[in-house]
Write an enzyme that holds these catalytic residues in place. Structure first.
Site, PDB file in Angstrom:
ATOM      1  N   ARG A  78      19.104  30.588  12.606  1.00 30.59           N
ATOM      2  CA  ARG A  78      20.268  30.939  11.782  1.00 30.59           C
ATOM      3  C   ARG A  78      21.438  31.217  12.709  1.00 30.59           C
ATOM      4  O   ARG A  78      21.338  32.025  13.624  1.00 30.59           O
ATOM      5  CB  ARG A  78      19.942  32.175  10.932  1.00 30.59           C
ATOM      6  CG  ARG A  78      21.147  32.733  10.235  1.00 30.59           C
ATOM      7  CD  ARG A  78      20.850  33.958   9.363  1.00 30.59           C
ATOM      8  NE  ARG A  78      22.125  34.488   8.931  1.00 30.59           N
ATOM      9  CZ  ARG A  78      22.556  35.715   9.170  1.00 30.59           C
ATOM     10  NH1 ARG A  78      21.800  36.594   9.798  1.00 30.59           N
ATOM     11  NH2 ARG A  78      23.750  36.090   8.760  1.00 30.59           N
ATOM     12  N   HIS A 122      30.856  34.773   9.738  1.00 32.39           N
ATOM     13  CA  HIS A 122      30.158  35.946  10.266  1.00 32.39           C
ATOM     14  C   HIS A 122      31.148  36.725  11.141  1.00 32.39           C
ATOM     15  O   HIS A 122      31.125  36.650  12.364  1.00 32.39           O
ATOM     16  CB  HIS A 122      28.919  35.506  11.062  1.00 32.39           C
ATOM     17  CG  HIS A 122      28.000  36.623  11.434  1.00 32.39           C
ATOM     18  ND1 HIS A 122      26.641  36.582  11.250  1.00 32.39           N
ATOM     19  CD2 HIS A 122      28.232  37.827  11.998  1.00 32.39           C
ATOM     20  CE1 HIS A 122      26.084  37.709  11.686  1.00 32.39           C
ATOM     21  NE2 HIS A 122      27.045  38.481  12.153  1.00 32.39           N
ATOM     22  N   GLU A 167      27.295  39.968   5.665  1.00 34.52           N
ATOM     23  CA  GLU A 167      27.709  41.376   5.588  1.00 34.52           C
ATOM     24  C   GLU A 167      29.221  41.539   5.428  1.00 34.52           C
ATOM     25  O   GLU A 167      29.906  42.032   6.335  1.00 34.52           O
ATOM     26  CB  GLU A 167      27.235  42.134   6.834  1.00 34.52           C
ATOM     27  CG  GLU A 167      25.732  42.201   6.985  1.00 34.52           C
ATOM     28  CD  GLU A 167      25.281  43.218   8.044  1.00 34.52           C
ATOM     29  OE1 GLU A 167      26.129  43.993   8.526  1.00 34.52           O
ATOM     30  OE2 GLU A 167      24.079  43.248   8.370  1.00 34.52           O
ATOM     31  N   ASN A 302      19.698  41.455   5.284  1.00 37.24           N
ATOM     32  CA  ASN A 302      19.608  42.003   6.647  1.00 37.24           C
ATOM     33  C   ASN A 302      19.082  43.428   6.541  1.00 37.24           C
ATOM     34  O   ASN A 302      19.748  44.296   5.971  1.00 37.24           O
ATOM     35  CB  ASN A 302      20.995  42.074   7.300  1.00 37.24           C
ATOM     36  CG  ASN A 302      21.564  40.695   7.587  1.00 37.24           C
ATOM     37  OD1 ASN A 302      20.872  39.682   7.460  1.00 37.24           O
ATOM     38  ND2 ASN A 302      22.815  40.652   7.989  1.00 37.24           N
ATOM     39  N   TYR A 304      17.801  46.967   8.282  1.00 31.65           N
ATOM     40  CA  TYR A 304      17.708  47.823   9.476  1.00 31.65           C
ATOM     41  C   TYR A 304      17.416  49.287   9.155  1.00 31.65           C
ATOM     42  O   TYR A 304      16.993  50.029  10.033  1.00 31.65           O
ATOM     43  CB  TYR A 304      19.018  47.777  10.273  1.00 31.65           C
ATOM     44  CG  TYR A 304      19.295  46.430  10.898  1.00 31.65           C
ATOM     45  CD1 TYR A 304      18.714  46.076  12.106  1.00 31.65           C
ATOM     46  CD2 TYR A 304      20.134  45.514  10.275  1.00 31.65           C
ATOM     47  CE1 TYR A 304      18.960  44.845  12.698  1.00 31.65           C
ATOM     48  CE2 TYR A 304      20.387  44.268  10.857  1.00 31.65           C
ATOM     49  CZ  TYR A 304      19.794  43.943  12.062  1.00 31.65           C
ATOM     50  OH  TYR A 304      20.034  42.725  12.638  1.00 31.65           O
ATOM     51  N   GLU A 365      17.961  38.960   8.670  1.00 28.62           N
ATOM     52  CA  GLU A 365      17.974  39.753   9.909  1.00 28.62           C
ATOM     53  C   GLU A 365      17.009  40.920   9.796  1.00 28.62           C
ATOM     54  O   GLU A 365      16.919  41.573   8.752  1.00 28.62           O
ATOM     55  CB  GLU A 365      19.358  40.365  10.203  1.00 28.62           C
ATOM     56  CG  GLU A 365      20.382  39.388  10.678  1.00 28.62           C
ATOM     57  CD  GLU A 365      21.729  40.029  10.999  1.00 28.62           C
ATOM     58  OE1 GLU A 365      21.765  41.211  11.418  1.00 28.62           O
ATOM     59  OE2 GLU A 365      22.742  39.334  10.813  1.00 28.62           O
TER      60      GLU A 365
HETATM   61  C1  NOJ Z   1      24.147  42.850  11.405  1.00 32.91           C
HETATM   62  C2  NOJ Z   1      25.166  41.831  11.789  1.00 32.91           C
HETATM   63  O1  NOJ Z   1      25.092  40.721  10.943  1.00 32.91           O
HETATM   64  C3  NOJ Z   1      25.082  41.404  13.237  1.00 32.91           C
HETATM   65  O2  NOJ Z   1      26.273  40.751  13.567  1.00 32.91           O
HETATM   66  C4  NOJ Z   1      24.801  42.588  14.138  1.00 32.91           C
HETATM   67  O3  NOJ Z   1      24.784  42.216  15.484  1.00 32.91           O
HETATM   68  C5  NOJ Z   1      23.479  43.187  13.723  1.00 32.91           C
HETATM   69  N1  NOJ Z   1      23.609  43.699  12.387  1.00 32.91           N
HETATM   70  C6  NOJ Z   1      22.982  44.332  14.628  1.00 32.91           C
HETATM   71  O4  NOJ Z   1      23.870  45.383  14.594  1.00 32.91           O
END
Ligand code: NOJ
Length: 460
Positions: A78, A122, A167, A302, A304, A365
Site C-alpha cells: 500500500r 496521504h 486519515e 488504521n 493503533y 495500518e
Molecule cells: C497513520 C498515518 O497514516 C501514517 O502516515 C503514520 O506514519 C502512522 N499513522 C504512524 O504514526
C-alpha cells in the site's frame, strides 16, 4: 489451526509517498504542503526534527525495496501517489515524468507478483491547493476529481485497489489542535491556522471530494475497488455503570471517525455534528452529502489505540480521559500515539461491520515503533526486533476472530514497510520492517519482516 485466514487474504505492508519517497524537487515534482511550511520561518519549528526532503530515498531505491518485499513473500504493497508529482503547478497540467515514475513503480510491483494498493491523498496536498484557498473551498472537489480521474486512467489497468484519502483528520488538524476535543487554537498540521469553521469546512469538502471520486471510479468501470482509510479507534465508557458514559463514548467515536464514516457510508453526518457543530457548516450540509452520496466498496482501517470518554452536561456531552489502568499508573502506552490494546482491534472491526454495514474491511495500518538513539539518528534501531513480533502476534489473531464473527476482513498491512519520516517526530522513530541507514541508504530486513514472510507462507 486455531487462527484460520482465507487463502487469498492480502498480507501486505504500507507507506506513503512523502514519508519515504524523498526527491522532493526532482522529476518535475511541485511543492507539497510539508515542503512549503518546513521552509517558512514561522512554521519551520514543526520540522525541527527533520524535513521529508530525502527520507529513505524510495524514489531512487524502489527496485531494491521491491526485491526485499518479494523475498519476504509480501502479497501487496500500500502506497500513495504524490499529487504534486503528477500535478506540480495546478489542476490542469500533468507532469509526464511523474506519471512515468509511478508507471514504472506499479509495473515493477506487478511483475514481482505484488498487488499495488494506492491512496490518492496521504497528507501531502500540493501547496498550490493551499495557495488557492485550501481544502475548504468548493473548487477543491473539482481539482480532486481531475486528479483522481487522471490517476484512474493512467494506472487503473494495474492498480485494482484504491483509497481516496488516508486519515483526513490530519487535514482537519490544520485548523484546530484536536479532531475530537474541538477548541480554539492553531492547528498542528499545515497550514497551522486557527479556525474551527475552516476545520469543519475541510471535513465537508473532503467528504464531498471523496464521494465525487468514488462516483467517477465506479463510472469508469475499471474492475477494481475503491474505499477510504480511517483511523477509527474505538472509545470506551470510563464507567460501564454510567449510561451517560456509554453515550459519551459513542459520541466521541462519532465525532472523531464518524464525521467521515457517516457521510461516506451512511450518507449523513452523525447526530453529534448536527447538534453541536452545525454552526460551522453550510446550512444545507446534510442535503449536500445526501445528493453526492455514492457508497464505497470497503473501509480501510488504521489501528493503533483505543480511547476512553465520560459524559458531561455541556455540548458535545462527552470528554476524554485515560482508562482505569492508565489513571492508576499501569500504562499500556507504547510511546508516541500507540497504546497496546488488541481487544480494541477486534472491537473496531466489529464496529465497522455492525454500525456502518461495511461489506468489506481492509486493515490498512497496524504496527509499532521504536526510538532511535538521539545521538546517532542516522542509524536504525535494532534489526532483532522481537518486541515488534510480539506486538504483531498479539494483534493478527484478532482479525481471525473478527472474520469468525462475520466481519469480511480481506487484508492486513503492517505500518511501515520501512523506516519513515513521521509528521510529528521527524526521523526519531522506526516503524519499518526494513531498517534504513540514512548515511549509506543501506536497507536491511528486520527479524520481524522475516517472521512475517514465514507467517505469510504458512497462511496462503
Ligand atoms: C497513520 C498515518 O497514516 C501514517 O502516515 C503514520 O506514519 C502512522 N499513522 C504512524 O504514526
Amino acid at each position: 489451526m486455531y487462527f484460520k485466514f482465507p487463502k487469498d487474504f492480502l498480507w501486505g505492508a504500507a507507506c506513503s509517498a512523502y514519508q519515504i519517497e524523498g526527491a522532493w524537487n526532482e522529476g518535475g515534482k511541485g511543492e507539497n504542503c510539508s515542503d512549503h511550511y518546513a521552509r517558512l520561518p514561522e512554521t519551520a519549528k514543526f520540522f525541527e526534527r527533520g524535513r521529508p526532503d530525502v527520507c529513505s530515498d524510495f524514489y531512487h531505491h524502489y527496485r531494491e525495496d521491491i526485491a526485499i518485499m518479494k523475498e519476504n513473500n509480501l502479497k501487496s504493497f500500500r502506497f500513495s501517489i504524490s499529487w504534486p508529482r503528477l500535478f506540480p503547478n495546478g489542476p490542469d497540467e500533468l507532469n509526464q515524468a511523474g506519471a512515468d515514475y509511478y508507471n514504472d513503480l506499479f509495473n515493477t510491483l506487478v511483475e514481482n507478483g505484488i498487488q499495488p494498493f494506492v491512496d490518492l491523498f496521504h497528507w501531502d496536498l500540493p501547496q498550490w491547493v493551499y495557495d488557492r484557498g485550501g481544502p475548504v473551498v468548493y473548487e477543491f472537489v473539482d481539482w480532486f476529481e481531475k486528479y483522481a480521474r487522471t490517476a484512474f486512467s493512467l494506472f487503473g489497468d494495474r492498480v485494482k485497489m484504491w483509497s481516496t484519502m488516508n486519515e483526513p483528520n490530519f487535514s482537519f488538524g490544520g485548523y484546530t489542535p484536536s479532531a475530537v476535543e474541538i477548541h480554539e487554537g492553531s492547528g498542528n498540521e499545515p497550514p497551522y491556522e486557527n479556525s474551527i469553521h475552516k476545520a469543519f469546512m475541510t471535513c465537508h469538502i473532503l467528504n464531498l471530494a471523496h464521494l465525487r471520486a468514488v462516483k467517477v471510479y465506479h463510472e469508469m468501470n475499471l474492475g477494481g475497488k475503491i474505499g477510504m482509510v480511517i483511523d477509527g479507534f474505538p472509545f470506551y465508557p470510563f464507567s460501564l455503570a454510567e449510561e451517560k458514559d456509554s453515550i459519551a463514548a459513542e459520541r466521541a467515536f462519532d465525532l472523531y471517525a464518524g464525521k467521515w464514516l457517516g457521510p461516506m457510508m451512511l450518507g449523513r453526518y452523525p447526530e453529534v455534528v448536527e447538534d453541536s457543530y452545525a454552526e460551522y457548516l453550510p446550512e444545507n450540509f446534510q442535503q449536500e452529502i445526501a445528493d453526492a452520496y455514492e457508497e464505497m466498496d470497503f473501509i480501510g482501517e488504521n489501528y493503533y489505540a483505543a480511547g476512553y470518554a465520560y459524559g458531561i452536561d455541556e455540548k458535545p456531552y462527552f470528554a476524554l480521559c485515560g482508562d482505569y489502568e492508565t489513571i492508576e499508573g499501569e500504562d499500556r502506552n507504547e510511546g508516541y500515539h500507540i497504546r497496546r490494546n488488541p481487544t480494541g482491534f477486534y472491537d473496531i472491526l466489529m464496529i465497522l461491520k455492525n454500525k456502518y454495514h461495511a461489506k468489506e474491511i481492509i486493515v490498512t495500518e497496524n504496527g509499532i515503533c521504536f526510538e532511535r538513539d538521539k545521538k546517532n539518528l542516522s542509524k536504525p534501531t535494532t534489526i532483532h526486533d522481537e518486541e515488534r513480533i510480539r506486538y504483531l502476534s498479539d494483534h493478527i489473531p484478532m482479525i481471525a476472530r473478527a472474520i469468525a464473527s462475520g466481519a469480511n476482513v480481506t487484508g492486513y498491512y503492517i505500518w511501515a514497510i520501512e523506516d519513515t519520516f513521521e509528521a510529528g517526530s521527524g526521523f526519531d522513530l522506526d516503524f519499518g520492517l526494513i531498517a534504513i541507514d540514512y548515511d549509506t541508504m543501506e536497507r536491511t530486513a528486520r527479524d520481524s519482516f522475516k517472521w512475517y514472510g514465514r507467517f505469510i507462507k504458512a497462511n496462503t
